[in-house]
Design a protein around this motif. Structure first.
Motif, PDB file in Angstrom:
ATOM      1  N   GLU A 175       0.881 -10.802   1.647  1.00  0.00           N
ATOM      2  CA  GLU A 175       0.377 -12.126   1.256  1.00  0.00           C
ATOM      3  C   GLU A 175       1.474 -13.173   1.156  1.00  0.00           C
ATOM      4  O   GLU A 175       1.195 -14.341   0.852  1.00  0.00           O
ATOM      5  CB  GLU A 175      -0.367 -12.012  -0.072  1.00  0.00           C
ATOM      6  N   SER A 176       2.736 -12.780   1.418  1.00  0.00           N
ATOM      7  CA  SER A 176       3.849 -13.726   1.279  1.00  0.00           C
ATOM      8  C   SER A 176       4.058 -14.583   2.536  1.00  0.00           C
ATOM      9  O   SER A 176       4.949 -15.438   2.551  1.00  0.00           O
ATOM     10  CB  SER A 176       5.138 -12.975   0.958  1.00  0.00           C
ATOM     11  N   ASN A 177       3.269 -14.340   3.580  1.00  0.00           N
ATOM     12  CA  ASN A 177       3.379 -15.105   4.835  1.00  0.00           C
ATOM     13  C   ASN A 177       4.786 -15.057   5.417  1.00  0.00           C
ATOM     14  O   ASN A 177       5.312 -16.072   5.893  1.00  0.00           O
ATOM     15  CB  ASN A 177       2.938 -16.554   4.610  1.00  0.00           C
TER      16      ASN A 177
END
Length: 241
Positions: free
Chosen positions: A179-181
């Motif tokens: 989810e940290s891209n």
């Protein structure tokens, strides 16, 4: 999963669990997806769903209690709750102080996450949660260890430059990295430390331990536990045959 280093000062109580319909289930409430506090202020996560099902099968009523990780074993021993169900790996060190059920999560690896790959782990500053075997592993590796009270603080330390990387359970880190891209990436090989995750109980509570062992066995036998593991951790999680 998470590994607590026991203090030599922790002593087991001899008081036995007096069987009642209600069992107080102790958890941390800060280690998703194992356990966390949801928007309604209630304990949630894999271990909440698992614990409720185990209590149902054992014909017991769950009452959920949260406790900070670094004192979770002492407060079990002193009688503040009756079980620990908090991503706790079964270790010989812990087993000297408390008892465990059979595992409800098979052994799984820890992993290292950082802002970029290729970090020299031998000279890096690595964050870990205080009182974990991951922290002990780092200290023994020759790297510089920085410890934090909560898992969220270890992630923040990497993002703000206090640490080069973080070592934690891969099951905990995987959704954070995803989810940290691209801000966070896994670096280096996985780290195998500790065994499977089980419920902790006072050594005097053999009858309660037997009830939960029977319930865990039934969930393994009918496939319910594997379904629950995949629901919370994804299809890559190790399961039971």
């Amino acid at each position: 999963m998470k590994k607590l280093l026991l203090s030599a000062a922790v002593l087991a109580m001899s008081t036995s669990f007096a069987f009642a319909d209600t069992v107080r289930m102790g958890t941390e409430g800060a280690y998703p997806p194992y356990n966390f506090i949801n928007d309604a202020g209630e304990v949630d996560g894999f271990e909440r769903e698992l614990g409720d099902e185990l209590c149902k099968r054992a014909e017991l009523t769950c009452e959920w209690v949260t406790n900070e990780w670094d004192s979770i074993i002492p407060n079990l021993v002193s009688g503040n709750y009756d079980t620990i169900i908090a991503g706790m790996s079964v270790t010989d060190e812990r087993d000297e102080v408390i008892d465990f059920t059979q595992d409800y999560i098979p052994p799984s690896p820890s992993a290292i996450a950082a802002l970029s790959d290729g970090i020299n782990l031998g000279s890096a500053v690595i964050a870990a949660q205080t009182g974990t075997i991951q922290a002990a592993y780092i200290a023994e590796s020759g790297a510089t260890l920085v410890e934090f009270a909560t898992p969220d603080e270890t992630i923040a330390a990497v993002k703000n430059g206090e640490a080069d990387a973080v070592l934690a359970d891969k099951d905990f880190l995987a959704p954070i990295v995803a989810e940290s891209n691209g801000e966070l990436v896994f670096t280096g090989p996985d780290v195998s430390i500790g065994g499977g995750v089980g419920m902790g109980l006072r050594e005097s509570d053999g009858e309660l331990r037997a009830k939960f062992n029977t319930a865990i066995s039934s969930m393994k036998a009918d496939g319910t536990l594997n379904t629950m593991l995949k629901k919370w951790f994804g299809d890559e999680i190790a399961t039971y045959e």
